[in-house]
Write a protein that holds these residues in place. Structure first.
Motif, mmCIF file in Angstrom:
data_model
loop_
_atom_site.group_PDB
_atom_site.id
_atom_site.type_symbol
_atom_site.label_atom_id
_atom_site.label_comp_id
_atom_site.label_asym_id
_atom_site.label_seq_id
_atom_site.Cartn_x
_atom_site.Cartn_y
_atom_site.Cartn_z
ATOM 1 N N ARG A 50 27.344 43.400 37.925
ATOM 2 C CA ARG A 50 26.270 42.738 36.981
ATOM 3 C C ARG A 50 27.006 42.962 35.644
ATOM 4 N N SER A 51 27.844 43.770 35.426
ATOM 5 C CA SER A 51 28.459 44.011 34.022
ATOM 6 C C SER A 51 29.335 42.872 33.855
ATOM 7 N N ARG A 52 29.333 42.830 32.263
ATOM 8 C CA ARG A 52 30.226 41.716 31.995
ATOM 9 C C ARG A 52 31.693 42.140 31.694
ATOM 10 N N GLU A 53 31.847 43.289 31.437
ATOM 11 C CA GLU A 53 33.281 44.336 31.145
ATOM 12 C C GLU A 53 33.204 45.462 32.025
ATOM 13 N N PRO A 54 33.258 45.397 33.359
ATOM 14 C CA PRO A 54 33.329 46.534 34.105
ATOM 15 C C PRO A 54 34.608 47.290 33.946
ATOM 16 N N LEU A 55 34.508 48.554 34.308
ATOM 17 C CA LEU A 55 35.854 49.694 34.338
ATOM 18 C C LEU A 55 36.629 48.746 35.152
ATOM 19 N N LEU A 56 36.355 48.626 36.243
ATOM 20 C CA LEU A 56 37.170 47.981 37.408
ATOM 21 C C LEU A 56 36.493 46.566 37.864
ATOM 22 N N ASP A 57 36.944 45.430 37.643
ATOM 23 C CA ASP A 57 36.341 44.351 37.758
ATOM 24 C C ASP A 57 36.640 43.889 39.543
ATOM 25 N N LEU A 58 35.577 44.287 40.227
ATOM 26 C CA LEU A 58 35.641 44.040 41.645
ATOM 27 C C LEU A 58 35.658 42.644 42.041
ATOM 28 N N ARG A 59 35.142 41.624 41.059
ATOM 29 C CA ARG A 59 35.236 40.078 41.312
ATOM 30 C C ARG A 59 36.559 39.561 41.569
ATOM 31 N N LEU A 60 37.484 40.276 40.937
ATOM 32 C CA LEU A 60 38.807 39.724 41.244
ATOM 33 C C LEU A 60 39.297 39.765 42.639
ATOM 34 N N LEU A 61 38.615 40.668 43.574
ATOM 35 C CA LEU A 61 39.051 40.715 45.155
ATOM 36 C C LEU A 61 38.385 39.350 45.886
ATOM 37 N N SER A 62 37.749 38.359 45.002
ATOM 38 C CA SER A 62 37.411 37.130 45.818
ATOM 39 C C SER A 62 38.624 36.384 45.995
ATOM 40 N N ASP A 63 39.709 36.817 45.300
ATOM 41 C CA ASP A 63 40.892 36.029 45.454
ATOM 42 C C ASP A 63 41.578 36.454 46.736
ATOM 43 N N PRO A 64 41.673 35.813 47.732
ATOM 44 C CA PRO A 64 42.224 35.881 49.012
ATOM 45 C C PRO A 64 43.513 36.808 49.123
ATOM 46 N N MET A 65 44.600 36.697 48.280
ATOM 47 C CA MET A 65 45.682 37.224 48.333
ATOM 48 C C MET A 65 45.534 38.701 47.833
ATOM 49 N N LEU A 66 44.924 38.705 46.738
ATOM 50 C CA LEU A 66 44.575 40.206 46.172
ATOM 51 C C LEU A 66 43.833 41.085 47.278
ATOM 52 N N THR A 186 46.777 34.925 34.198
ATOM 53 C CA THR A 186 47.747 35.785 33.182
ATOM 54 C C THR A 186 47.107 36.800 32.258
ATOM 55 N N GLU A 187 45.878 36.130 31.883
ATOM 56 C CA GLU A 187 44.729 37.071 30.878
ATOM 57 C C GLU A 187 43.780 37.975 31.825
ATOM 58 N N ARG A 188 44.138 38.029 33.189
ATOM 59 C CA ARG A 188 43.579 38.833 34.167
ATOM 60 C C ARG A 188 44.352 39.897 34.657
ATOM 61 N N MET A 189 45.760 39.800 34.450
ATOM 62 C CA MET A 189 46.666 40.609 34.945
ATOM 63 C C MET A 189 46.475 42.078 34.909
ATOM 64 N N ALA A 190 46.171 42.434 33.593
ATOM 65 C CA ALA A 190 46.060 43.779 33.346
ATOM 66 C C ALA A 190 45.115 44.283 34.134
ATOM 67 N N GLU A 191 43.833 43.792 34.462
ATOM 68 C CA GLU A 191 42.865 44.286 35.334
ATOM 69 C C GLU A 191 43.052 44.321 36.730
ATOM 70 N N ALA A 192 43.767 43.187 37.211
ATOM 71 C CA ALA A 192 44.183 43.323 38.561
ATOM 72 C C ALA A 192 45.112 44.299 38.954
ATOM 73 N N SER A 193 45.946 44.597 37.826
ATOM 74 C CA SER A 193 47.100 45.641 38.085
ATOM 75 C C SER A 193 46.382 47.237 38.220
ATOM 76 N N ALA A 194 45.164 47.530 37.386
ATOM 77 C CA ALA A 194 44.702 48.559 37.465
ATOM 78 C C ALA A 194 43.978 48.668 38.777
ATOM 79 N N LEU A 195 43.225 47.428 39.239
ATOM 80 C CA LEU A 195 42.500 47.562 40.451
ATOM 81 C C LEU A 195 43.734 48.057 41.403
ATOM 82 N N TRP A 196 44.750 47.407 41.531
ATOM 83 C CA TRP A 196 45.771 47.304 42.583
ATOM 84 C C TRP A 196 46.424 48.772 42.776
ATOM 85 N N ASN A 197 46.670 49.418 41.480
ATOM 86 C CA ASN A 197 47.144 50.843 41.473
ATOM 87 C C ASN A 197 46.091 51.812 41.926
ATOM 88 N N ILE A 198 44.815 51.601 41.350
ATOM 89 C CA ILE A 198 43.952 52.702 41.989
ATOM 90 C C ILE A 198 43.817 52.665 43.651
#
Length: 256
Positions: A50-66, A186-198
């Protein structure tokens, strides 16, 4: 702030609760801590979606590869961490190997891991992640199941087991790392990297906590029967967990 607190509670309580399950007389405490982790985790998911700027954006997991890469990391290298813990105890306490002999099994594991990583570099473009994931999961599962058999007393079988686990787990790991960010902007890479590392760090602690907790429960309830059975049960469960990502992997596109 709410997202940070909810995620911190979840990441702290989940491994702690799993660890407490293996301790005698701590069942109630484990249940309370795990319930707190589940409630906090569910609350964070709701907040993040629901948040516009969450700490970890779980919506990135909609990408099948990630999404698939993250699940692979939880269930293959993550579970192997627990398998390695259980195997070290099993080989020394039940099969009578020394710590040196047990540690030496990581040499064939490392050699097989190197081959898998080099194979990923050569085969990813032509075979695609789907095929590499399927091979890696199957080989890892076979290696773990070898430890669950009575043949694990044989030197050659132990070598074969660790070679299979080293090759299979590393094939999955290197493929997941290569594939996970292929479709991330590219602009979402930092958020995706944080989600991946956690997720990566969590996978290692969860693998050890889950299998360590199960071993403690099985040993406590074995009643002095076959001393090897609790360890073998853990290896079989680990093999099942390794194959858990199969439905997600089968949904990936085949390589052209």
């Amino acid at each position: 702030m709410p997202g940070f607190l909810l995620s911190a509670i979840t990441l702290f309580c989940l491994p702690l609760g799993l660890t407490l399950t293996s301790q005698a007389g701590r069942g109630v405490h484990a249940a309370i801590v795990l319930a707190l982790a589940i409630v906090a985790g569910a609350a964070y998911v709701r907040h993040a979606l629901r948040s516009r700027e969450p700490l970890l954006d779980l919506r990135l997991l909609s990408d099948p590869m990630l999404r698939t890469g993250s699940i692979i990391y939880l269930c293959v290298p993550g579970v192997f961490t627990g398998v390695n813990l259980i195997a070290s105890l099993y080989l020394q306490d039940r099969l009578g190997l020394t710590a040196t002999q047990t540690g030496m099994l990581m040499l064939p594991w490392a050699a097989a891991s190197f081959v898998a990583i080099m194979s990923t570099r050569r085969l990813f473009a032509s075979r695609g992640p789907r095929s590499l994931f399927l091979v890696g999961m199957t080989v890892t599962c076979a290696g773990v199941l070898l430890l669950a058999t009575p043949f694990a007393t044989m030197f050659t079988v132990r070598i074969a087991s660790f070679v299979a686990m080293g090759f299979g787990a590393s094939l999955c790991t290197s493929t997941a790392q290569t594939a996970a960010f292929t479709a991330v902007r590219t602009e979402r890479m930092a958020e995706a990297s944080a989600l991946w590392n956690i997720n990566r760090q969590l996978s290692f602690s969860l693998g050890a906590s889950v299998l360590g907790g199960l071993l403690g429960l099985f040993l406590a309830t074995s009643g002095g029967a076959d001393d090897a059975l609790p360890y073998r049960y853990c290896f079989v469960i680990a093999a099942v967990l390794i194959m858990f990502p199969l439905p997600f992997v089968l949904r990936l596109r085949r390589a052209d």
